[in-house]
Design an enzyme around this catalytic site. Structure first.
Site, PDB file in Angstrom:
ATOM      1  N   LYS A  19      -4.723  14.631  -4.602  1.00  0.00           N
ATOM      2  CA  LYS A  19      -4.104  14.693  -3.287  1.00  0.00           C
ATOM      3  C   LYS A  19      -4.984  15.432  -2.296  1.00  0.00           C
ATOM      4  O   LYS A  19      -6.042  15.967  -2.626  1.00  0.00           O
ATOM      5  CB  LYS A  19      -2.728  15.346  -3.391  1.00  0.00           C
ATOM      6  CG  LYS A  19      -1.761  14.586  -4.282  1.00  0.00           C
ATOM      7  CD  LYS A  19      -1.544  13.145  -3.858  1.00  0.00           C
ATOM      8  CE  LYS A  19      -0.751  13.025  -2.574  1.00  0.00           C
ATOM      9  NZ  LYS A  19      -0.444  11.620  -2.209  1.00  0.00           N
ATOM     10  N   HIS A  68      -6.671   9.465   2.651  1.00  0.00           N
ATOM     11  CA  HIS A  68      -5.720   9.011   3.677  1.00  0.00           C
ATOM     12  C   HIS A  68      -6.303   9.224   5.081  1.00  0.00           C
ATOM     13  O   HIS A  68      -5.660   9.809   5.948  1.00  0.00           O
ATOM     14  CB  HIS A  68      -4.379   9.745   3.543  1.00  0.00           C
ATOM     15  CG  HIS A  68      -3.762   9.605   2.180  1.00  0.00           C
ATOM     16  ND1 HIS A  68      -3.380   8.390   1.661  1.00  0.00           N
ATOM     17  CD2 HIS A  68      -3.492  10.534   1.227  1.00  0.00           C
ATOM     18  CE1 HIS A  68      -2.879   8.570   0.439  1.00  0.00           C
ATOM     19  NE2 HIS A  68      -2.935   9.854   0.156  1.00  0.00           N
ATOM     20  N   ARG A 102      -9.010  -2.862  -6.080  1.00  0.00           N
ATOM     21  CA  ARG A 102      -9.101  -1.471  -6.505  1.00  0.00           C
ATOM     22  C   ARG A 102      -9.250  -1.376  -8.015  1.00  0.00           C
ATOM     23  O   ARG A 102      -8.616  -2.109  -8.762  1.00  0.00           O
ATOM     24  CB  ARG A 102      -7.866  -0.687  -6.058  1.00  0.00           C
ATOM     25  CG  ARG A 102      -7.837  -0.434  -4.567  1.00  0.00           C
ATOM     26  CD  ARG A 102      -6.546   0.224  -4.136  1.00  0.00           C
ATOM     27  NE  ARG A 102      -6.383   1.550  -4.751  1.00  0.00           N
ATOM     28  CZ  ARG A 102      -5.324   2.325  -4.558  1.00  0.00           C
ATOM     29  NH1 ARG A 102      -4.333   1.909  -3.793  1.00  0.00           N
ATOM     30  NH2 ARG A 102      -5.262   3.505  -5.132  1.00  0.00           N
ATOM     31  N   PHE A 147      -2.420   4.487  -9.009  1.00  0.00           N
ATOM     32  CA  PHE A 147      -1.143   4.951  -9.539  1.00  0.00           C
ATOM     33  C   PHE A 147      -0.013   3.990  -9.173  1.00  0.00           C
ATOM     34  O   PHE A 147       1.160   4.304  -9.367  1.00  0.00           O
ATOM     35  CB  PHE A 147      -0.793   6.322  -8.951  1.00  0.00           C
ATOM     36  CG  PHE A 147      -1.566   7.468  -9.538  1.00  0.00           C
ATOM     37  CD1 PHE A 147      -1.195   8.024 -10.747  1.00  0.00           C
ATOM     38  CD2 PHE A 147      -2.646   8.005  -8.860  1.00  0.00           C
ATOM     39  CE1 PHE A 147      -1.887   9.100 -11.285  1.00  0.00           C
ATOM     40  CE2 PHE A 147      -3.347   9.078  -9.382  1.00  0.00           C
ATOM     41  CZ  PHE A 147      -2.961   9.631 -10.604  1.00  0.00           C
ATOM     42  N   GLY A 195       1.533  -7.290  -6.887  1.00  0.00           N
ATOM     43  CA  GLY A 195       0.611  -6.180  -7.098  1.00  0.00           C
ATOM     44  C   GLY A 195       1.141  -5.172  -8.101  1.00  0.00           C
ATOM     45  O   GLY A 195       2.243  -5.303  -8.641  1.00  0.00           O
ATOM     46  N   ARG A 196       0.343  -4.122  -8.340  1.00  0.00           N
ATOM     47  CA  ARG A 196       0.738  -3.079  -9.288  1.00  0.00           C
ATOM     48  C   ARG A 196       2.068  -2.440  -8.874  1.00  0.00           C
ATOM     49  O   ARG A 196       2.957  -2.228  -9.696  1.00  0.00           O
ATOM     50  CB  ARG A 196      -0.337  -1.995  -9.352  1.00  0.00           C
ATOM     51  CG  ARG A 196      -1.680  -2.412  -9.924  1.00  0.00           C
ATOM     52  CD  ARG A 196      -2.583  -1.179  -9.981  1.00  0.00           C
ATOM     53  NE  ARG A 196      -3.894  -1.444 -10.540  1.00  0.00           N
ATOM     54  CZ  ARG A 196      -4.999  -1.650  -9.814  1.00  0.00           C
ATOM     55  NH1 ARG A 196      -4.904  -1.647  -8.492  1.00  0.00           N
ATOM     56  NH2 ARG A 196      -6.172  -1.857 -10.399  1.00  0.00           N
ATOM     57  N   THR A 231       5.504 -14.062   3.346  1.00  0.00           N
ATOM     58  CA  THR A 231       5.477 -13.259   4.581  1.00  0.00           C
ATOM     59  C   THR A 231       4.407 -13.729   5.558  1.00  0.00           C
ATOM     60  O   THR A 231       4.180 -13.095   6.588  1.00  0.00           O
ATOM     61  CB  THR A 231       5.250 -11.775   4.256  1.00  0.00           C
ATOM     62  OG1 THR A 231       4.001 -11.617   3.563  1.00  0.00           O
ATOM     63  CG2 THR A 231       6.382 -11.230   3.391  1.00  0.00           C
ATOM     64  N   ASP A 233       3.602   4.706   4.509  1.00  0.00           N
ATOM     65  CA  ASP A 233       2.560   5.053   5.473  1.00  0.00           C
ATOM     66  C   ASP A 233       3.186   5.191   6.854  1.00  0.00           C
ATOM     67  O   ASP A 233       2.790   4.510   7.804  1.00  0.00           O
ATOM     68  CB  ASP A 233       1.469   3.973   5.470  1.00  0.00           C
ATOM     69  CG  ASP A 233       0.074   4.568   5.609  1.00  0.00           C
ATOM     70  OD1 ASP A 233      -0.029   5.772   5.917  1.00  0.00           O
ATOM     71  OD2 ASP A 233      -0.897   3.828   5.409  1.00  0.00           O
ATOM     72  N   ASP A 253       6.052  10.381  -0.698  1.00  0.00           N
ATOM     73  CA  ASP A 253       4.655   9.927  -0.737  1.00  0.00           C
ATOM     74  C   ASP A 253       3.894  10.381  -1.976  1.00  0.00           C
ATOM     75  O   ASP A 253       2.688  10.146  -2.076  1.00  0.00           O
ATOM     76  CB  ASP A 253       3.914  10.347   0.539  1.00  0.00           C
ATOM     77  CG  ASP A 253       3.787  11.855   0.691  1.00  0.00           C
ATOM     78  OD1 ASP A 253       4.299  12.600  -0.176  1.00  0.00           O
ATOM     79  OD2 ASP A 253       3.180  12.293   1.683  1.00  0.00           O
ATOM     80  N   LEU A 282       5.287   9.765  -5.323  1.00  0.00           N
ATOM     81  CA  LEU A 282       6.239   9.284  -6.325  1.00  0.00           C
ATOM     82  C   LEU A 282       5.734   9.386  -7.768  1.00  0.00           C
ATOM     83  O   LEU A 282       6.504   9.797  -8.653  1.00  0.00           O
ATOM     84  CB  LEU A 282       6.620   7.835  -6.012  1.00  0.00           C
ATOM     85  CG  LEU A 282       7.555   7.641  -4.815  1.00  0.00           C
ATOM     86  CD1 LEU A 282       7.526   6.200  -4.341  1.00  0.00           C
ATOM     87  CD2 LEU A 282       8.977   8.062  -5.190  1.00  0.00           C
TER      88      LEU A 282
END
Length: 347
Positions: A75, A93, A128, A132, A192-193, A217, A266, A302, A304
């Site tokens: 982080k 970030h 990627r 996580f 996705g993951r 979408t 985000d 943010d 989790l």
């Protein structure tokens, strides 16, 4: 010799780590020097790192680490304004218009350091190499289900804390949902993951979600189907191409939607696809209640995966190890691409 320095996380409620003791042994066998900072919070005890051959340093001593050390954390760093002189591996970030991003890049510019952002370690196809995401999806869906259940009973989701293991989490959510009619759920980003993790959590409590991805979408919206489901999970990273999924008008529109799990989370980005809220939630207050009649709660924690720190750490560390072993050629491959991304944004 590559010197990898694993810093202690200084953010509250963060017990994860990106390197496990078995990986220390693998790196040492390949000629690495490994330093691990002591931490009272880390899910894995420091004694296991020492037994694996790591040098042990005091918490926070990365600031005085040798200049050639690569500082590895997860982080963000403390926002103290200090120049950053080292090479850092972490989630920065900093590239999507986040409020603290420019300040972080200014600190790197002032100190001459480099950011290898974990979010931007990608293979030749732009995918990627380590994330996580699965655990973010799994835990994010769980906390959102908990919030929905609390609202159905006339309350609001109370504080959450880490679960020792995955099975305990599933059992708790099953108990939360007992005697309630199960909600309909829609996942965007289902391939996705993150989306897979959210879907697996739903399936674990007998909810079969509707799974959407880019094809569903592509129109750019609006998406009335989202408002027609009781639960919506956003598993799409915000970017210029991301459409708005829950517009501000939804607060006053007819809707079944009662809880949103913004797992991508985000809210400070210019591209926030759920602009009915603008700040993350926390373990102490897991949801923002953005509407009362009918209720609409937004779950936007943010960090989790930190709620399942052992499983998420072991999984991520396993994904990262092959790439850490290539740090001797840091100008190439995933590391070279991450450095190029950093330099492009520094311009």
């Amino acid at each position: 010799m590559v010197h990898l320095w694993v810093r202690a996380e200084e953010r509250e409620n963060e017990r994860r780590v990106g390197l496990v003791p078995d990986a220390v042994e693998a790196l040492k066998a390949d000629g690495f020097r490994v330093t691990v900072e002591d931490s009272p919070d880390r899910i894995l005890p420091i004694a296991r790192y020492k037994a694996a051959g790591a040098e042990i340093a005091p918490r926070g001593s990365w600031r005085e680490a040798p200049q050639d050390a690569l500082i590895y954390g997860l982080k963000e760093l403390p926002e103290d304004g200090s120049p950053l002189t080292h090479r850092h591996i972490m989630f920065g970030h900093a590239y999507k218009g986040q409020s603290a991003g420019k300040e972080l890049l200014r600190r790197f510019g002032a100190g001459g350091g480099t950011l290898y952002d974990l979010e931007y370690l990608t293979d030749e196809n732009g995918r990627r190499v380590a994330a996580f995401g699965y655990w973010a999806g799994f835990v994010g869906a769980a906390v959102t289900l908990k919030a929905w259940a609390a609202a159905q009973r006339g309350g609001q989701c109370g504080a959450v804390s880490e679960w020792e293991e995955q099975g305990a989490l599933v059992d708790e959510i099953r108990a939360d949902l007992a005697d309630l009619n199960l909600p309909r759920a829609l996942i965007v980003g289902a391939l996705g993951r993150v989306g897979n993790g959210a879907a697996d959590m739903c399936n674990a409590v007998d909810i079969e979600p509707l799974r959407w991805d880019m094809a569903e979408t592509a129109s750019g919206g609006p998406f009335p189907e989202i408002l027609a489901h009781e639960l919506f999970f956003n598993c799409v990273l915000a970017g210029p191409q991301t459409p708005v999924f829950v517009p501000k008008e939804a607060l006053s529109a007819p809707r079944a939607l009662a809880a949103v799990g913004d797992i991508a989370c985000d809210p400070t980005s210019d591209f926030n696809p759920i602009p009915v809220y603008d700040s993350a939630t926390s373990w102490e207050s897991p949801v923002h209640r953005v509407a009362e009649s009918p209720v609409l709660d937004i779950m936007a924690i943010d960090n989790l995966p930190s709620l399942l720190p052992r499983e998420s750490s072991e999984d991520f560390a396993g994904q990262m190890l092959p790439h850490l072993l290539r740090l001797g050629e840091i100008g190439k491959g995933v590391w070279g691409r991450a450095e190029t991304t950093f330099k492009d944004h520094m311009k």
